[in-house]
Design a protein around this motif. Sequence first.
Motif, PDB file in Angstrom:
ATOM      1  N   THR A 168       0.848  -1.394   0.031  1.00 42.93           N
ATOM      2  CA  THR A 168      -0.089   0.036   0.018  1.00 42.93           C
ATOM      3  C   THR A 168       0.749   1.351  -0.107  1.00 42.93           C
ATOM      4  O   THR A 168       0.634   2.232  -0.619  1.00 42.93           O
ATOM      5  CB  THR A 168      -0.937   0.013   1.305  1.00 42.93           C
ATOM      6  OG1 THR A 168      -1.648  -1.394   1.053  1.00 42.93           O
ATOM      7  CG2 THR A 168      -2.042   1.196   1.096  1.00 42.93           C
ATOM      8  N   LYS A 169       1.982   1.282   0.616  1.00 46.84           N
ATOM      9  CA  LYS A 169       2.814   2.291   0.791  1.00 46.84           C
ATOM     10  C   LYS A 169       3.369   2.491  -0.514  1.00 46.84           C
ATOM     11  O   LYS A 169       3.786   3.797  -1.145  1.00 46.84           O
ATOM     12  CB  LYS A 169       4.054   2.136   1.671  1.00 46.84           C
ATOM     13  CG  LYS A 169       3.790   2.402   3.270  1.00 46.84           C
ATOM     14  CD  LYS A 169       4.858   2.278   4.116  1.00 46.84           C
ATOM     15  CE  LYS A 169       4.545   2.593   5.495  1.00 46.84           C
ATOM     16  NZ  LYS A 169       5.589   2.279   6.477  1.00 46.84           N
ATOM     17  N   GLY A 174       3.528   5.555  -5.647  1.00 46.64           N
ATOM     18  CA  GLY A 174       3.362   5.775  -7.243  1.00 46.64           C
ATOM     19  C   GLY A 174       2.065   6.776  -7.803  1.00 46.64           C
ATOM     20  O   GLY A 174       2.115   7.398  -8.563  1.00 46.64           O
ATOM     21  N   LEU A 175       0.969   6.621  -6.653  1.00 42.12           N
ATOM     22  CA  LEU A 175      -0.148   7.678  -7.067  1.00 42.12           C
ATOM     23  C   LEU A 175       0.285   9.162  -6.775  1.00 42.12           C
ATOM     24  O   LEU A 175       0.004   9.799  -7.648  1.00 42.12           O
ATOM     25  CB  LEU A 175      -1.182   7.045  -6.056  1.00 42.12           C
ATOM     26  CG  LEU A 175      -2.147   5.979  -6.431  1.00 42.12           C
ATOM     27  CD1 LEU A 175      -2.997   5.695  -5.464  1.00 42.12           C
ATOM     28  CD2 LEU A 175      -2.953   6.264  -7.805  1.00 42.12           C
ATOM     29  N   TYR A 313      -1.533  18.935   2.504  1.00 42.87           N
ATOM     30  CA  TYR A 313      -1.021  18.174   3.341  1.00 42.87           C
ATOM     31  C   TYR A 313      -0.131  16.744   2.516  1.00 42.87           C
ATOM     32  O   TYR A 313       1.048  16.558   2.874  1.00 42.87           O
ATOM     33  CB  TYR A 313      -1.863  17.508   4.160  1.00 42.87           C
ATOM     34  CG  TYR A 313      -1.494  16.215   5.017  1.00 42.87           C
ATOM     35  CD1 TYR A 313      -0.726  16.434   6.148  1.00 42.87           C
ATOM     36  CD2 TYR A 313      -2.113  15.079   4.541  1.00 42.87           C
ATOM     37  CE1 TYR A 313      -0.347  15.228   6.956  1.00 42.87           C
ATOM     38  CE2 TYR A 313      -1.374  14.127   5.664  1.00 42.87           C
ATOM     39  CZ  TYR A 313      -0.818  14.437   6.460  1.00 42.87           C
ATOM     40  OH  TYR A 313      -0.469  12.895   7.257  1.00 42.87           O
ATOM     41  N   HIS A 314      -0.823  16.449   1.410  1.00 40.03           N
ATOM     42  CA  HIS A 314      -0.221  15.446   0.746  1.00 40.03           C
ATOM     43  C   HIS A 314       1.094  15.766  -0.215  1.00 40.03           C
ATOM     44  O   HIS A 314       2.100  15.201  -0.300  1.00 40.03           O
ATOM     45  CB  HIS A 314      -1.201  14.724  -0.394  1.00 40.03           C
ATOM     46  CG  HIS A 314      -2.167  13.996   0.511  1.00 40.03           C
ATOM     47  ND1 HIS A 314      -2.183  12.746   1.233  1.00 40.03           N
ATOM     48  CD2 HIS A 314      -3.630  14.139   0.623  1.00 40.03           C
ATOM     49  CE1 HIS A 314      -3.149  12.346   1.766  1.00 40.03           C
ATOM     50  NE2 HIS A 314      -4.257  13.053   1.448  1.00 40.03           N
ATOM     51  N   VAL A 365      -6.352   6.166   0.074  1.00 39.13           N
ATOM     52  CA  VAL A 365      -5.165   5.155   0.487  1.00 39.13           C
ATOM     53  C   VAL A 365      -4.697   5.097   1.758  1.00 39.13           C
ATOM     54  O   VAL A 365      -4.222   4.319   2.578  1.00 39.13           O
ATOM     55  CB  VAL A 365      -3.909   5.298  -0.761  1.00 39.13           C
ATOM     56  CG1 VAL A 365      -2.928   4.424  -0.189  1.00 39.13           C
ATOM     57  CG2 VAL A 365      -4.669   5.415  -2.191  1.00 39.13           C
ATOM     58  N   ASP A 366      -4.426   6.316   2.505  1.00 45.60           N
ATOM     59  CA  ASP A 366      -4.149   6.731   3.835  1.00 45.60           C
ATOM     60  C   ASP A 366      -5.055   5.943   4.816  1.00 45.60           C
ATOM     61  O   ASP A 366      -4.572   5.351   5.813  1.00 45.60           O
ATOM     62  CB  ASP A 366      -4.114   8.134   3.906  1.00 45.60           C
ATOM     63  CG  ASP A 366      -2.795   8.704   3.816  1.00 45.60           C
ATOM     64  OD1 ASP A 366      -1.787   8.229   3.498  1.00 45.60           O
ATOM     65  OD2 ASP A 366      -2.822  10.086   3.668  1.00 45.60           O
ATOM     66  N   GLY A 367      -6.381   5.930   4.281  1.00 43.66           N
ATOM     67  CA  GLY A 367      -7.136   5.275   5.302  1.00 43.66           C
ATOM     68  C   GLY A 367      -7.174   3.729   5.275  1.00 43.66           C
ATOM     69  O   GLY A 367      -7.163   3.052   6.208  1.00 43.66           O
TER      70      GLY A 367
END
Length: 399
Positions: A168-169, A174-175, A313-314, A365-367
């Motif tokens: 997931t990381k 990549g995203l 933030y991202h 994705v963070d979720g």
Amino acid sequence: MVRQGYKMTELGEMPEDWEVKKLGDILKIRYGKSQRQVEDSNGSIPILGTGGLMGYANKALYEEESVLIGRKGTIDKPYYMNEPFWTVDTLFYSEIFKPNVPKWIFYLFQSIPWKSYNEATGVPSLSGKIIESIKICLPSNKEQQKIADILSTVDAQLEQTDQLIKKTKELKKGLMQKLLKKGIGHTGFKQTEVGEIPAEWECVQLKDILEVQGGYAFKSKDSVQEGIRWIKIANVGMGKISWKEKSYLPTNFEEEYSDYVLKSNDIVMAMTRPVLRNETKISRIERSDTPSLLNQRVCRFIFSNKINNSFFYHFARTISFAYSIQDQILGTDPPNISANQIKSIYVPLPPLPEQQKIADILSSVDGQLEGYNTKKEKLELLKKGLMQQLLTGKVRVSV
């Protein structure tokens, strides 16, 4: 009063059919050796040190199942090996006497407070003699196997969860590279101060879209045992606030210094040593972090209506933003950055609707990551509890 089926020993209450033994009764501690004569880039035998894999060898030092423990340096991270290996002289390996179960011994080693057996004042150090003298609760080999099987099941779930976290990381990385540079569905691009970005995007300095508020210079003499927390440099983590170190100010400071009270979803950044391992020390304030006060050398971002809080933030957690920060602090000791230096940084700025879409994707994705990390924490607590119960015989397993 001792429970039925148990007896009182020097190690406390244990099952009647268990014994008090020394580790030396079930294994022999062996020393590692220099890898110089066997190191081979084409080898297949792992060479291990206290830090993990060091290379490969063309022959093995030991070929049986074994539990390894550091002799110097990292002395509290045991390894389990069920394949041929070589260890260097900073890492002990064990010759395990049959019919004892090596995997059970591995979990037993995880439960031993190794640092309390440290013999050195400098670099942590263990001796084979000390290790072999440690007293343990010894069940039958059948019960050892059952305990090992139960704990191995939890370890398998932990490993699976670690893999999900890793994948997931990688997905998020990549995203972020795609969404924060190429956006969503763009075909035309232009060159700017931050490189190529979609033609519909702007390239602006942070001063055009936000303000940077520095914290207040609270005094150590004002700190109290209980009250309102204040966020210092050490509390600003990679994405989240860390409360390993807590300091408190009187509760009336919340009203007296209301301009420095942090709210949920505020974004803060360390202004001293702001970059660690190519990542900016920036955190989003969660509800559990409030109320808290903003201390000096930590800043809060105050956003205009041109930028989405979550999008920034991202973006601020990308390696490109970290490089921009590093460019500003180059040559300062300790590394410090000012509000004006932060505001001089150029950033890509999509239209607000696209900012929201990008933020929503990355937050999703963070979720997922949060869910996997929560699962990992629960599994670690489960394993810790099982080890405390099973390795002492407080809870018996059927064999």
